[in-house]
Design an enzyme around this catalytic site. Structure first.
Site, PDB file in Angstrom:
ATOM      1  N   GLY A  12       0.816  -1.213   0.000  1.00  0.00           N
ATOM      2  CA  GLY A  12       0.000   0.000   0.000  1.00  0.00           C
ATOM      3  C   GLY A  12       0.846   1.258   0.000  1.00  0.00           C
ATOM      4  N   GLN A  16      -1.686   6.925   1.808  1.00  0.00           N
ATOM      5  CA  GLN A  16      -1.294   7.985   2.749  1.00  0.00           C
ATOM      6  C   GLN A  16      -0.233   7.540   3.745  1.00  0.00           C
ATOM      7  OE1 GLN A  16      -4.028  11.245   4.040  1.00  0.00           O
ATOM      8  NE2 GLN A  16      -5.324   9.443   4.232  1.00  0.00           N
ATOM      9  N   ALA A 131      -2.559  -2.502   8.555  1.00  0.00           N
ATOM     10  CA  ALA A 131      -3.924  -2.369   8.049  1.00  0.00           C
ATOM     11  C   ALA A 131      -4.935  -3.015   8.997  1.00  0.00           C
ATOM     12  CB  ALA A 131      -4.031  -2.992   6.667  1.00  0.00           C
ATOM     13  N   ASP A 160      -1.359   3.011  19.521  1.00  0.00           N
ATOM     14  CA  ASP A 160      -2.170   3.260  20.717  1.00  0.00           C
ATOM     15  C   ASP A 160      -1.280   3.650  21.898  1.00  0.00           C
ATOM     16  OD1 ASP A 160      -4.574   2.398  19.361  1.00  0.00           O
ATOM     17  OD2 ASP A 160      -3.775   0.372  19.540  1.00  0.00           O
ATOM     18  N   HIS A 188      -5.813  -3.922  19.047  1.00  0.00           N
ATOM     19  CA  HIS A 188      -5.803  -2.580  18.453  1.00  0.00           C
ATOM     20  C   HIS A 188      -7.226  -2.286  17.981  1.00  0.00           C
ATOM     21  CE1 HIS A 188      -4.597   0.922  16.283  1.00  0.00           C
ATOM     22  NE2 HIS A 188      -4.955   0.401  15.122  1.00  0.00           N
ATOM     23  N   SER A 239      -5.685   7.994  10.230  1.00  0.00           N
ATOM     24  CA  SER A 239      -4.364   8.392  10.713  1.00  0.00           C
ATOM     25  C   SER A 239      -3.290   7.929   9.731  1.00  0.00           C
ATOM     26  CB  SER A 239      -4.085   7.768  12.084  1.00  0.00           C
ATOM     27  OG  SER A 239      -5.101   8.087  12.994  1.00  0.00           O
TER      28      SER A 239
END
Length: 261
Positions: A12, A16, A131, A160, A188, A239
């Protein structure tokens, strides 16, 4: 003596998180400022042109540690010989979606990538799943890449952890590096539990328990649990910068070790 390059896969990579992550890796944030890297970047065919643009920018940035770039839409080419795999690619979580909503869409993606890693990655490959749903994607990867040791397949709870550190830092107006021993229990997901019962803050008179310095109630827990959703609401996107930075933190501490506290 110069080190041999480490091959790092980012799936990916045109997205972003990938766009934020690859320059960090190339600059040495992930593996150290003396470790050369060869970046393997994978994305889907519709993103091929954007992926090539990322490769062009990496070349233009002239990173001294970057010894090569593989930019491809072929999963086998992307996975061949990699020492570290950062699995960013997946169906993105959008506003109003829970992690479970993207689970089905990611199963086929991770089966394919796991099979390629199983057959073509370097021995001892370390895998970080970013992901979402990260835990489920990691489980799928484990099932379809059985030769990769279970201990070498991890997922990103460091984000986190960093979010909890950031909240404590802001509430106490102290540098984040002065906050130690925060723990995240659970997956998560929004069911995680940020635990500050052992957390301390460095002060001029020595380390002090966080709970002696600030009252952290249910609002703090909810803020950390729902931080991803809050960012999606604010940015209309998930994020990216913080996820990329946390991925670097995760791999760096895994490979190079943590500092003594």
């Amino acid at each position: 003596m110069a080190k041999d390059p480490v091959r790092v896969l980012v799936t990916g990579a045109a997205g972003q998180i990938g766009y934020a992550l690859v320059p960090m890796i190339a600059r040495g944030v992930m593996l150290g400022t003396d470790q050369p890297v060869i970046l393997h970047m994978l994305d889907i065919p519709p993103a091929a042109e954007a992926l090539n643009g990322v490769k062009m920018e990496l070349v233009d940035a002239a990173f001294p540690l970057l010894k090569g770039v593989v930019a491809t839409t072929d999963v086998v080419e992307a996975c061949t010989g990699v020492n570290i795999a950062v699995m960013v690619g997946g169906f993105p979580r959008k506003e109003g979606m829970e992690r479970k909503d993207v689970m089905t869409k990611n199963v086929s993606i991770y089966k394919s990538q796991a099979s390629a890693l199983e057959k073509h990655a370097a021995a001892g490959c370390k895998v970080l799943v970013v992901a979402n749903p990260a835990n489920t994607n990691a489980l799928i990867l484990k099932e379809f890449a059985p030769s990769i040791p279970e201990k070498n397949i991890t997922c990103l709870t460091r984000l986190d952890h960093n979010r909890a550190l950031g909240q404590i830092s802001e509430r106490l107006s102290v540098p984040v590096c002065d906050v130690k021993n925060v723990i995240i229990w659970g997956n998560h997901s929004s069911s995680q539990y940020p635990d500050v019962n052992h957390a301390t803050v460095a002060t001029p008179s020595g380390d002090k328990p966080v709970r002696e310095l600030v009252k952290l109630n249910a609002e703090f827990i909810t803020t950390v649990q729902q931080r991803g959703a809050a960012i999606i609401k604010a940015r209309k996107l998930s994020s990216a910068l913080s996820a990329a930075s946390s991925a670097c933190d995760h791999i760096r501490d895994w490979v190079l070790g943590t500092t003594e506290v």
